[in-house]
Design a protein around this motif. Structure first.
Motif, PDB file in Angstrom:
ATOM      1  N   ARG A 204      -5.688  -0.694   1.364  1.00  0.00           N
ATOM      2  CA  ARG A 204      -6.954  -0.811   1.866  1.00  0.00           C
ATOM      3  C   ARG A 204      -7.088  -0.326   3.169  1.00  0.00           C
ATOM      4  N   LEU A 205      -8.151   0.164   3.660  1.00  0.00           N
ATOM      5  CA  LEU A 205      -8.405   0.878   4.487  1.00  0.00           C
ATOM      6  C   LEU A 205      -9.843   0.437   5.440  1.00  0.00           C
ATOM      7  N   ASN A 206      -9.609   0.409   6.814  1.00  0.00           N
ATOM      8  CA  ASN A 206     -10.927   0.547   7.590  1.00  0.00           C
ATOM      9  C   ASN A 206     -10.923   1.697   8.575  1.00  0.00           C
ATOM     10  N   GLY A 214     -11.239  -5.594   0.678  1.00  0.00           N
ATOM     11  CA  GLY A 214     -10.412  -6.585   0.142  1.00  0.00           C
ATOM     12  C   GLY A 214      -9.641  -6.213  -1.290  1.00  0.00           C
ATOM     13  N   ILE A 215     -10.437  -5.111  -1.737  1.00  0.00           N
ATOM     14  CA  ILE A 215     -10.191  -4.529  -2.903  1.00  0.00           C
ATOM     15  C   ILE A 215      -9.367  -3.375  -2.888  1.00  0.00           C
ATOM     16  N   PRO A 216      -8.174  -3.323  -3.461  1.00  0.00           N
ATOM     17  CA  PRO A 216      -7.152  -1.950  -3.167  1.00  0.00           C
ATOM     18  C   PRO A 216      -7.957  -0.732  -3.520  1.00  0.00           C
ATOM     19  N   ALA A 217      -7.484   0.209  -3.127  1.00  0.00           N
ATOM     20  CA  ALA A 217      -7.826   1.831  -3.314  1.00  0.00           C
ATOM     21  C   ALA A 217      -6.605   2.500  -3.996  1.00  0.00           C
ATOM     22  N   ALA A 244       2.198   0.196   6.910  1.00  0.00           N
ATOM     23  CA  ALA A 244       1.064  -0.262   7.041  1.00  0.00           C
ATOM     24  C   ALA A 244       0.820  -0.284   8.720  1.00  0.00           C
ATOM     25  N   SER A 245      -0.548  -0.166   9.133  1.00  0.00           N
ATOM     26  CA  SER A 245      -1.154  -0.045  10.646  1.00  0.00           C
ATOM     27  C   SER A 245      -2.252  -1.112  10.718  1.00  0.00           C
ATOM     28  N   GLU A 246      -2.808  -0.926  11.829  1.00  0.00           N
ATOM     29  CA  GLU A 246      -3.651  -1.805  12.286  1.00  0.00           C
ATOM     30  C   GLU A 246      -5.095  -1.661  11.202  1.00  0.00           C
ATOM     31  N   ASN A 247      -5.316  -0.503  10.967  1.00  0.00           N
ATOM     32  CA  ASN A 247      -6.548  -0.418  10.054  1.00  0.00           C
ATOM     33  C   ASN A 247      -6.047   0.046   8.871  1.00  0.00           C
ATOM     34  N   TYR A 248      -4.966   0.147   8.392  1.00  0.00           N
ATOM     35  CA  TYR A 248      -4.493   0.565   6.809  1.00  0.00           C
ATOM     36  C   TYR A 248      -3.547  -0.647   6.447  1.00  0.00           C
TER      37      TYR A 248
END
Length: 283
Positions: A204-206, A214-217, A244-248
């Protein structure tokens, strides 16, 4: 598959309904009728979702990018010919700067025809390929044949999976696809597979205008295992996880959950570290 047969099948795109009767016999030929080589297909897991396939005089990359964690580990080629496939244009799957370090004036990047308009292809020779059309990436010997088949991108962008056959082996690389309904058709037309490379991190991404819902891509570990079973894959190898990272955002413990579901579904898992080669005795 002879050169003449390859050219005949490549003359036009083939519908999914026609594939089983037209191509399945070609792809599922008895092993003693497959192209004979002095070497067996070797596969190396690269960074993230990338793999490197080596067969005889040809190296074929799929979704190859530079190593993010170890900058001194670059893409390498030890064969006479080198080409690449990409599943889609996202920067974690298409890294033209990395490809330029190993390409020469005979190298070619192959992608699906709907992916091509999204690419920066400066300094790279490229060729677009319709869905289901086989391409010979081994200098017209048909020792290494690749075919794009359906996938579904989590952001609505064009994406495919790639089937690659050579040296008596057949694999499928599924990029970072979502779950979709094409698995059975692909299996009926092209299966079984020796290895399925499947994304597992349910990303999921921001970023920018992309707001996490909240829905996986990307597929999650259980979906990847089930898809490999539907594809009739002897072995399933997880890719696209562990950053994983802050926005990933990734699903918690992707590798552990993948192994849990593989055991639960009686699938044979194969875990490869970045840089590690597949030993075919595991298959």
């Amino acid at each position: 598959m002879t050169r003449r047969e390859l050219l005949r099948y490549s003359a036009s795109a083939i519908s999914i309904a026609a594939i089983p009767s037209v191509l399945k016999a070609q792809l599922n030929t008895a092993e003693n009728e497959l192209p004979q080589n002095n070497t067996t297909m070797k596969i190396q897991r690269l960074a993230w979702a990338g793999i490197k396939i080596e067969l005889d005089k040809t190296t074929l990359f799929i979704d190859a990018t530079s190593y993010a964690e170890e900058k001194d580990r670059k893409l390498t080629v030890d064969t006479e010919y080198c080409h690449a496939l990409i599943t889609h244009h996202h920067s974690d799957h298409y890294d033209p700067e990395a490809l330029k370090t190993v390409f020469n004036n005979r190298s070619r990047l192959y992608c699906h025809q709907d992916v091509m308009p999204w690419l920066d292809t400066r300094a790279l020779q490229t060729q677009s390929v319709p869905l289901y059309q086989p391409i010979d990436v081994s200098k017209w010997t048909s020792d290494l044949v690749a075919i794009p088949v359906p996938a579904v991108d989590g952001f609505g962008h064009p994406q495919v999976s790639w089937i690659v056959q050579g040296g008596g082996k057949k694999i499928i690389h599924c990029g970072d696809t979502l779950w979709h309904g094409y698995w059975r058709d692909i299996a009926n037309a092209y299966g079984p597979f020796d290895i399925a490379f499947m994304p597992i991190n349910a990303a999921r991404l921001n970023q920018g205008k992309v707001i996490d819902t909240g829905i996986p891509a990307v597929m999650n570990p259980e979906q990847a295992v089930v898809a490999s079973k539907l594809l009739n894959a002897k072995v399933v190898c997880p890719i696209h996880y562990g950053r994983a990272s802050e926005n990933y955002f990734e699903t918690p413990q992707p590798e552990e959950n993948f192994l849990h579901f593989a055991k639960e579904r009686n699938a044979k898992p194969l875990l490869l570290k970045e840089g590690e080669y597949i030993k075919w005795t595991h298959v």
